[in-house]
Design a protein around this motif. Structure first.
Motif, PDB file in Angstrom:
ATOM      1  N   SER A  39      38.759  42.259  45.849  1.00  0.00           N
ATOM      2  CA  SER A  39      40.376  41.201  44.966  1.00  0.00           C
ATOM      3  C   SER A  39      39.825  42.990  44.359  1.00  0.00           C
ATOM      4  O   SER A  39      38.978  43.761  43.706  1.00  0.00           O
ATOM      5  CB  SER A  39      38.942  41.145  43.558  1.00  0.00           C
ATOM      6  N   PRO A  47      41.299  44.840  36.496  1.00  0.00           N
ATOM      7  CA  PRO A  47      41.163  43.777  37.783  1.00  0.00           C
ATOM      8  C   PRO A  47      41.429  42.650  36.804  1.00  0.00           C
ATOM      9  O   PRO A  47      41.695  43.675  35.359  1.00  0.00           O
ATOM     10  CB  PRO A  47      39.402  43.678  37.920  1.00  0.00           C
ATOM     11  N   LEU A  49      39.906  39.223  35.214  1.00  0.00           N
ATOM     12  CA  LEU A  49      38.286  38.095  34.807  1.00  0.00           C
ATOM     13  C   LEU A  49      38.967  36.851  33.630  1.00  0.00           C
ATOM     14  O   LEU A  49      39.121  37.205  32.939  1.00  0.00           O
ATOM     15  CB  LEU A  49      37.430  38.721  35.075  1.00  0.00           C
ATOM     16  N   ASP A  63      39.117  35.604  39.068  1.00  0.00           N
ATOM     17  CA  ASP A  63      39.631  36.637  39.645  1.00  0.00           C
ATOM     18  C   ASP A  63      41.345  36.432  39.353  1.00  0.00           C
ATOM     19  O   ASP A  63      41.712  34.731  38.488  1.00  0.00           O
ATOM     20  CB  ASP A  63      39.570  37.657  40.408  1.00  0.00           C
ATOM     21  N   LEU A  69      34.683  33.520  41.257  1.00  0.00           N
ATOM     22  CA  LEU A  69      33.559  35.411  41.930  1.00  0.00           C
ATOM     23  C   LEU A  69      32.127  34.159  41.728  1.00  0.00           C
ATOM     24  O   LEU A  69      31.697  33.897  40.719  1.00  0.00           O
ATOM     25  CB  LEU A  69      33.158  36.189  40.179  1.00  0.00           C
ATOM     26  N   VAL A  94      34.409  42.679  43.474  1.00  0.00           N
ATOM     27  CA  VAL A  94      35.239  43.115  43.075  1.00  0.00           C
ATOM     28  C   VAL A  94      35.631  44.793  42.553  1.00  0.00           C
ATOM     29  O   VAL A  94      34.898  44.525  42.226  1.00  0.00           O
ATOM     30  CB  VAL A  94      35.072  42.321  41.496  1.00  0.00           C
TER      31      VAL A  94
END
Length: 175
Positions: A39, A47, A49, A63, A69, A94
Motif C-alpha cells: 500500500s 495512505p 485507514l 486500507d 491490515l 503500509v
C-alpha cells in the motif's frame, strides 16, 4: 486456458510458500516479488485507514482499498519493522505518503510512522507497524489471521485481534 494458467500459478505460489516456511525460524514464508501489493501512496498523497467488518473478527483496520491490515508479534511499539526482504514481499508494509493519513473511524493520536531499514516510512497504529498480506486479494479477505501464530488483524484501537479465522481454513493453510 486462462483457468488453467490461474490454477497453475496458484499451485506454484502455494508450493513456494510451503517450501519457504520449512526453515524452522520465525521468519514468515516469502511470496514472489510480483505478488507484492504494498500500500504505497503516490508522492504527495496520503495512505487511507478506515474500519470495516471482516470475517468474524468484527471491525478491523483496512486500507483505502478495503484490504485488511495486520500487525506482527515480532515488532515492538515505536520500533522499526522486523519484516524486511522476503518477509515484506509476503507482508507488504503500509507505506506513508508525504501528507497526513486520511482516517475514517480511527483516532488520529494512534497513527504514526516508523522508518524502515530502506529509509522509507511505514504507517503505525498504536506504535505497531501495519502490513497487508499478499494472498488477501479482495476487500474483506482475512487470510493472514494467525499465520505462524504471529500475524493478527488489528482493531481501530491498535490492539491485535486474536479471534481465529472462521470456516474450515484457519488462515494457516500452508504458510
Amino acid at each position: 486456458m486462462k483457468r488453467f494458467a490461474f490454477a497453475a500459478a496458484t499451485a506454484v505460489l502455494g508450493l513456494a510458500a510451503l517450501t519457504a516456511c520449512g526453515g524452522g525460524d520465525d521468519t514468515p514464508a516469502a511470496a514472489p516479488q510480483s505478488q507484492s501489493t504494498a500500500s504505497t501512496p503516490d508522492a504527495g498523497s496520503a495512505p487511507k485507514l478506515a474500519t470495516a467488518d471482516v470475517a468474524n473478527f468484527g471491525k478491523v483496520v483496512v486500507d483505502g482499498n478495503q484490504r485488511t491490515l495486520y500487525v506482527f508479534d515480532n515488532d515492538s511499539a515505536g520500533k522499526p519493522s522486523t519484516c524486511d526482504g522476503e518477509c515484506a514481499a509476503l507482508w507488504p508494509p503500509v507505506k506513508a505518503g508525504t501528507a497526513a493519513p486520511q482516517l475514517d473511524g480511527i483516532d488520529a493520536s494512534l497513527v504514526g510512522t516508523v522508518t524502515r531499514t530502506d529509509g522509507s516510512k511505514q504507517v503505525t497504529l498504536a506504535g505497531l507497524p501495519l502490513y497487508q498480506y499478499a494472498p488477501d486479494t479482495q476487500a474483506g479477505d482475512g487470510k493472514g489471521q494467525g499465520v505462524l501464530g504471529k500475524w493478527w488483524v488489528v482493531g481501530a484501537d491498535g490492539k491485535k485481534i486474536t479471534t481465529p479465522a472462521g470456516g474450515s481454513d484457519s488462515g494457516n493453510s500452508g504458510y
